[in-house]
Design a protein around this motif. Sequence first.
Motif, PDB file in Angstrom:
ATOM      1  N   VAL A  14      47.732  28.335 -26.977  1.00  0.00           N
ATOM      2  CA  VAL A  14      46.598  29.060 -27.556  1.00  0.00           C
ATOM      3  C   VAL A  14      45.333  28.375 -27.075  1.00  0.00           C
ATOM      4  O   VAL A  14      45.355  27.272 -26.524  1.00  0.00           O
ATOM      5  CB  VAL A  14      46.650  29.039 -29.101  1.00  0.00           C
ATOM      6  CG1 VAL A  14      47.850  29.807 -29.621  1.00  0.00           C
ATOM      7  CG2 VAL A  14      46.671  27.587 -29.619  1.00  0.00           C
ATOM      8  N   ARG A  15      44.197  29.053 -27.224  1.00  0.00           N
ATOM      9  CA  ARG A  15      42.926  28.450 -26.861  1.00  0.00           C
ATOM     10  C   ARG A  15      42.591  27.322 -27.851  1.00  0.00           C
ATOM     11  O   ARG A  15      42.617  27.514 -29.069  1.00  0.00           O
ATOM     12  CB  ARG A  15      41.825  29.496 -26.890  1.00  0.00           C
ATOM     13  CG  ARG A  15      41.931  30.509 -25.758  1.00  0.00           C
ATOM     14  CD  ARG A  15      40.719  31.441 -25.764  1.00  0.00           C
ATOM     15  NE  ARG A  15      40.769  32.356 -24.650  1.00  0.00           N
ATOM     16  CZ  ARG A  15      39.816  33.241 -24.360  1.00  0.00           C
ATOM     17  NH1 ARG A  15      38.732  33.278 -25.156  1.00  0.00           N
ATOM     18  NH2 ARG A  15      39.917  34.040 -23.332  1.00  0.00           N
ATOM     19  N   GLU A  16      42.215  26.154 -27.294  1.00  0.00           N
ATOM     20  CA  GLU A  16      41.929  25.007 -28.135  1.00  0.00           C
ATOM     21  C   GLU A  16      40.547  25.125 -28.819  1.00  0.00           C
ATOM     22  O   GLU A  16      40.358  24.753 -29.960  1.00  0.00           O
ATOM     23  CB  GLU A  16      41.981  23.725 -27.305  1.00  0.00           C
ATOM     24  CG  GLU A  16      43.339  23.466 -26.656  1.00  0.00           C
ATOM     25  CD  GLU A  16      44.405  23.218 -27.704  1.00  0.00           C
ATOM     26  OE1 GLU A  16      44.080  22.754 -28.812  1.00  0.00           O
ATOM     27  OE2 GLU A  16      45.596  23.512 -27.412  1.00  0.00           O
ATOM     28  N   GLN A  72      40.601  25.489 -36.223  1.00  0.00           N
ATOM     29  CA  GLN A  72      41.644  26.431 -35.701  1.00  0.00           C
ATOM     30  C   GLN A  72      42.979  25.727 -35.761  1.00  0.00           C
ATOM     31  O   GLN A  72      43.163  24.657 -35.184  1.00  0.00           O
ATOM     32  CB  GLN A  72      41.315  26.849 -34.253  1.00  0.00           C
ATOM     33  CG  GLN A  72      42.359  27.763 -33.658  1.00  0.00           C
ATOM     34  CD  GLN A  72      41.924  28.299 -32.288  1.00  0.00           C
ATOM     35  OE1 GLN A  72      40.720  28.421 -32.066  1.00  0.00           O
ATOM     36  NE2 GLN A  72      42.871  28.574 -31.447  1.00  0.00           N
ATOM     37  N   ALA A  73      43.926  26.331 -36.473  1.00  0.00           N
ATOM     38  CA  ALA A  73      45.263  25.733 -36.618  1.00  0.00           C
ATOM     39  C   ALA A  73      46.187  26.230 -35.499  1.00  0.00           C
ATOM     40  O   ALA A  73      46.212  27.425 -35.185  1.00  0.00           O
ATOM     41  CB  ALA A  73      45.842  26.090 -37.989  1.00  0.00           C
ATOM     42  N   GLY A 112      55.326  24.382 -33.390  1.00  0.00           N
ATOM     43  CA  GLY A 112      56.305  24.511 -32.294  1.00  0.00           C
ATOM     44  C   GLY A 112      55.710  24.945 -30.968  1.00  0.00           C
ATOM     45  O   GLY A 112      56.425  25.090 -29.974  1.00  0.00           O
ATOM     46  N   ILE A 113      54.403  25.235 -30.874  1.00  0.00           N
ATOM     47  CA  ILE A 113      53.775  25.673 -29.636  1.00  0.00           C
ATOM     48  C   ILE A 113      53.079  24.495 -29.005  1.00  0.00           C
ATOM     49  O   ILE A 113      52.303  23.795 -29.666  1.00  0.00           O
ATOM     50  CB  ILE A 113      52.786  26.828 -29.887  1.00  0.00           C
ATOM     51  CG1 ILE A 113      53.537  28.066 -30.380  1.00  0.00           C
ATOM     52  CG2 ILE A 113      52.003  27.151 -28.620  1.00  0.00           C
ATOM     53  CD1 ILE A 113      52.637  29.240 -30.628  1.00  0.00           C
TER      54      ILE A 113
END
Length: 683
Positions: free
Chosen positions: A34-36, A23-24, A28-29
């Motif tokens: 996001v969910r790891e 999952q990429a 910049g976030i």
Amino acid sequence: MGYKEGQGLGSSGQGIVNPIEVQARPQGIGLGGVREKTKQAREEEKREAARRGEVLEDSSDEERKRRQKRREEKKQQRDSRSATGTPIPRAKPKFRTAREMEDDMAGLEVPNVLKSLIDATGKEQRVLTSTAGLMAPLEFVNESEGEALKIARRARTDLEAFADEWKGLTERKNYIEMEEAQTVEELDTQQHKIDQLGQLIAAVGQLEIFTEDDTIARFDQLTGKLESIESAYREMVDDYRLSETAVAAIHPLFRQAMEDWEPLKEPTLLVSHLRRLLPLLSRKSTEENKHRQSTSPYETMIYTLWLPRVRSALLNDWDVYDPAPATALVVAWKEIIPPFIYTNVLDQLVVPKLSNALKEWKPRSSSRRHGSSRQHSQKFPWWLFTWLQYLDERHTNPKHATGLLSDAKRKFRVVLDTWDIRQGLINGVELWKDALGSEFDVSLRNHLLPRLARHLREDFEVNPQDQDLTALEDVLKWKPFFKLNVIGLLLVAEFFPKWHQILYVWLTNDPNYEEVAEWFSWWCSQFPEEINQLKIVDEEWTKGLVTMDRASRLGDRAAAELPPPTATTATTQTAKETAAAQPAISDVPPAQAPRKPKVAEEVAFKDILEVWCAEQGLIMLPLREAHPQNGQPLFRITASATGKGGVVAFIQGDVVWTQNKKAKDLWEPMGLEDRLVERAEGR
């Protein structure tokens, strides 16, 4: 390696099922954006936990449930605080024993069998008393003890149901008993009102029964009966409209009495009876107070029966010059009749007759008549002053532009202008002073004071040989009605110049100083002490003493060297305008008196014009403007009550100059004639 499709890697399938996903993270976030873990990783973790016999919950789901739980707990706490102000503790279950139920439910009898149930739930058998065990929470028991437990539970359930039902029935019974008591009380109240109403109907029926034939005697009987009803049923006056009943009862007798009544001869007829009934007759219900525009039955009766008789008597039979019968009528009925009828009597009946009588009073002409007693009685309108205590402020304030006392004030000015000073005081001058107040002083100062000065100037002479004090006494009679300082100025202006002149003549013609001294002392005694104490008068006496002392020192040279008397510095402007006349003795010829000042003539003619306008029904209104050429004050003569229209005029001498309608700069003289009345009326 023993791989099977749909199972994990390894011999026992403990490995992963699906290939690892990548999952990429967007550029910049930061962390948490996001969910790891990917969906494949989370499913593998749950499968592994299930293989171990555990339940693995998603961390985010757990966090979400925990947050939801905290929000619900906080909401419950806020609700409890908003309702009670403090958190409500969780209620603990309460259990009552059979004895407590029996004590709380009055009248409920609990059978003894329920009080001695055997508790078979423990290792030892115990008897359950009213204070232990029956209502305690039961713990788990085995099947061998089930029957005893069921009996205990059923007994407890039935007893609680019976207790609740008993409580409900008891509350309902108490409520029904309370309603029954209220109903009985209401029935008793209604029965009492029915009995009272029956007694009231019987009492009202007695109002039609009389033992006398005379109207006044019947009215007296009726008054006593109505007083008894009002006293016995005072609380029911408004409920049963007893005021209207009372008016209906007295109306026939009142109408009969009014038909034969002569108000001026019997002013107090039925007054005592109506005054006794006034608390009952004048009562107004709540609805009448809300709708005040309509009259009450008593007011209607007075307006339709009493007022016509009084109107006819005052208009046709009353002599305005004899106020006693009318004032007796007004005084007797003032507190009994409604206020608006009392005002109607004064404004519509009394005031117009007084006003017409005042217009007919001619002070200027009546002062020259000595004919009938009726004309003589009109010299002084004493009948007007009798009514002032009953009239309103509009007719009793002399400063108003219109009104009875304002008209009387103008007539009084004419009296002052035409009164023969040799006759003494004006008739009723004390009444004029009380009625006019400050206007009385103004009228005397403007109209009588110049005439008193002229009287001293023309009709009084200082004559040591044969002194006549009549003119001086005529003036001093008016002393109580002037300020002392005014009387002093009048003497300084008109008396002392003559007195100083005679003293000078006497001292310059071989005088006898003892006789002069006696003459001086005699004159000092002719004036009241309060006048001699005035500074301006005392200065005149001192001036005479100085003259006498100077003449005694000069001796024979006094005839040539004694200076003649001069005007004193205390002499006011009035003294300058009315210069002293020369005295007359045997060897000194009298000097001719000067004429009256022109200003006084103009003031007198203005008053004459005001009286003439009042007689013609006209109004004089000052415009507070002056004539552009001669500076005379302008005023308007009009017949309109609004003060508009009419003609603009000014006074010069004894002539009225009126403004031309078309040419405003043109002024024409006009006498007191019909032409001036037509111009004032706009014709």
